[in-house]
Design an enzyme around this catalytic site. Sequence first.
Site, PDB file in Angstrom:
ATOM      1  N   THR A  15       0.828  -1.215   0.000  1.00  0.00           N
ATOM      2  CA  THR A  15       0.000   0.000   0.000  1.00  0.00           C
ATOM      3  C   THR A  15       0.858   1.260   0.000  1.00  0.00           C
ATOM      4  O   THR A  15       0.484   2.277  -0.581  1.00  0.00           O
ATOM      5  CB  THR A  15      -0.914  -0.011   1.252  1.00  0.00           C
ATOM      6  OG1 THR A  15      -1.764  -1.155   1.161  1.00  0.00           O
ATOM      7  CG2 THR A  15      -1.766   1.239   1.352  1.00  0.00           C
ATOM      8  N   SER A  57       1.972  -7.661  -0.953  1.00  0.00           N
ATOM      9  CA  SER A  57       2.730  -8.580  -0.088  1.00  0.00           C
ATOM     10  C   SER A  57       1.990  -9.889   0.120  1.00  0.00           C
ATOM     11  O   SER A  57       2.598 -10.887   0.500  1.00  0.00           O
ATOM     12  CB  SER A  57       3.088  -7.916   1.237  1.00  0.00           C
ATOM     13  OG  SER A  57       2.005  -7.885   2.118  1.00  0.00           O
ATOM     14  N   THR A  88       1.733  -4.464   4.251  1.00  0.00           N
ATOM     15  CA  THR A  88       1.570  -4.808   5.672  1.00  0.00           C
ATOM     16  C   THR A  88       1.016  -6.217   5.888  1.00  0.00           C
ATOM     17  O   THR A  88       1.160  -6.770   6.973  1.00  0.00           O
ATOM     18  CB  THR A  88       0.634  -3.796   6.366  1.00  0.00           C
ATOM     19  OG1 THR A  88      -0.597  -3.753   5.645  1.00  0.00           O
ATOM     20  CG2 THR A  88       1.253  -2.414   6.416  1.00  0.00           C
ATOM     21  N   ASP A  89       0.390  -6.791   4.855  1.00  0.00           N
ATOM     22  CA  ASP A  89      -0.282  -8.090   5.056  1.00  0.00           C
ATOM     23  C   ASP A  89       0.681  -9.176   5.527  1.00  0.00           C
ATOM     24  O   ASP A  89       0.348  -9.983   6.398  1.00  0.00           O
ATOM     25  CB  ASP A  89      -0.970  -8.550   3.762  1.00  0.00           C
ATOM     26  CG  ASP A  89      -2.172  -7.695   3.410  1.00  0.00           C
ATOM     27  OD1 ASP A  89      -2.445  -6.709   4.129  1.00  0.00           O
ATOM     28  OD2 ASP A  89      -2.845  -8.008   2.412  1.00  0.00           O
TER      29      ASP A  89
HETATM   30  N1  ASP Z   1      -2.815  -4.091   2.734  1.00  0.00           N
HETATM   31  C1  ASP Z   1      -1.535  -4.295   2.248  1.00  0.00           C
HETATM   32  C2  ASP Z   1      -0.549  -3.186   2.539  1.00  0.00           C
HETATM   33  O1  ASP Z   1      -0.684  -2.539   3.496  1.00  0.00           O
HETATM   34  C3  ASP Z   1      -1.377  -4.776   0.889  1.00  0.00           C
HETATM   35  C4  ASP Z   1      -0.104  -5.567   0.859  1.00  0.00           C
HETATM   36  O2  ASP Z   1       0.227  -6.170   1.856  1.00  0.00           O
HETATM   37  O3  ASP Z   1       0.579  -5.531  -0.160  1.00  0.00           O
HETATM   38  O4  ASP Z   1       0.370  -2.925   1.858  1.00  0.00           O
END
Ligand code: ASP
Length: 322
Positions: A15, A57, A88-89
Amino acid sequence: MSSPARLALVATGGTIACTLDADGRAVRTLAADDLLAATIVPAGVEVTTTNFGLMPSWDLTPPAMLELARRVEKLAADFDGVVVTHGTDTLEETATLLSLAIRTPVPVVVTGAMRASGEPDADGPANIATALAVAADPASHGRGTLVAFGDEVHLATRVSKRHSSALLPFGSPATGPVGVVHDGTVTFLAPPVPPTTYDVTHAHADVPLVVACAGAPVRLARAALDGADGLVVAGMGLGHLPSPWMDLLGDAVRRGVPVVRATRTGAGPAAGRYSGPGGDIDAEERGLMSAGHRTPAAARIELICVLGAGADPAEAFARPLP
Ligand code: ASP
């Protein structure tokens, strides 16, 4: 005047790399240079950018994480610190692998964002600034990989994403953060503990992570074990498992497939107290290992690293939380 801290910024996607398209969809468009251009770089810091990818991710794999670890390790030999931007995932999984697979006293700091660039509460630039401040701080040396997010610093092997949408989604259930950041200054709350590391030569061990639940079908355990090099089961409560699974899991251990049980509760240890099939004492008698206070995701990454290093899983998991 002291010389500036020379840091490397490695972008992998997530993100934090997203902008919004005309329909309001988050699209990964920002490379490392773009991320740096939007950041207020702390005084006394010089940043060199490099791109590893522009990935969501949720699609990163342990072998890709190990490739990133090798890249970061090289940078750590040439710079005073390395910051990695990441989705973050699975941030906790990559951060754990970096911590277990890289031997360097140089700070490696992973960060991300919960909002895309262009959203009113976009948090990427502030998180990068914080991560740079942490990476530039000599007190960050020798702590293994760290995760900087919001105003907190976490040990990579303990952190976990605990909320799917909140601006501050990370916590370390076993210990809390290891440091806090205020006005660009890091205060560590605990002395450095030498990180656990392995000589990881590959990360392609097939190690599923299965979550147990009331009445979970045996076919789930059977399918998970099919072709597996190891297995992590996130059990109920203290790591309890459906009793119909136990023969299968015990057989797997006898065949040399390490099985680690963690807790699906989100905090606390997989521990021992209850008699009867599926209980923790039964699991131990059948040779299942306890993850201790490791989260299920961290236990899985550690088992992959242990297998990829030819190390002994029993010895690894007999150690407390790294
Ligand atoms: N929600 C995720 C992020 O914060 C998407 C990911 O992990 O790529 O980046």
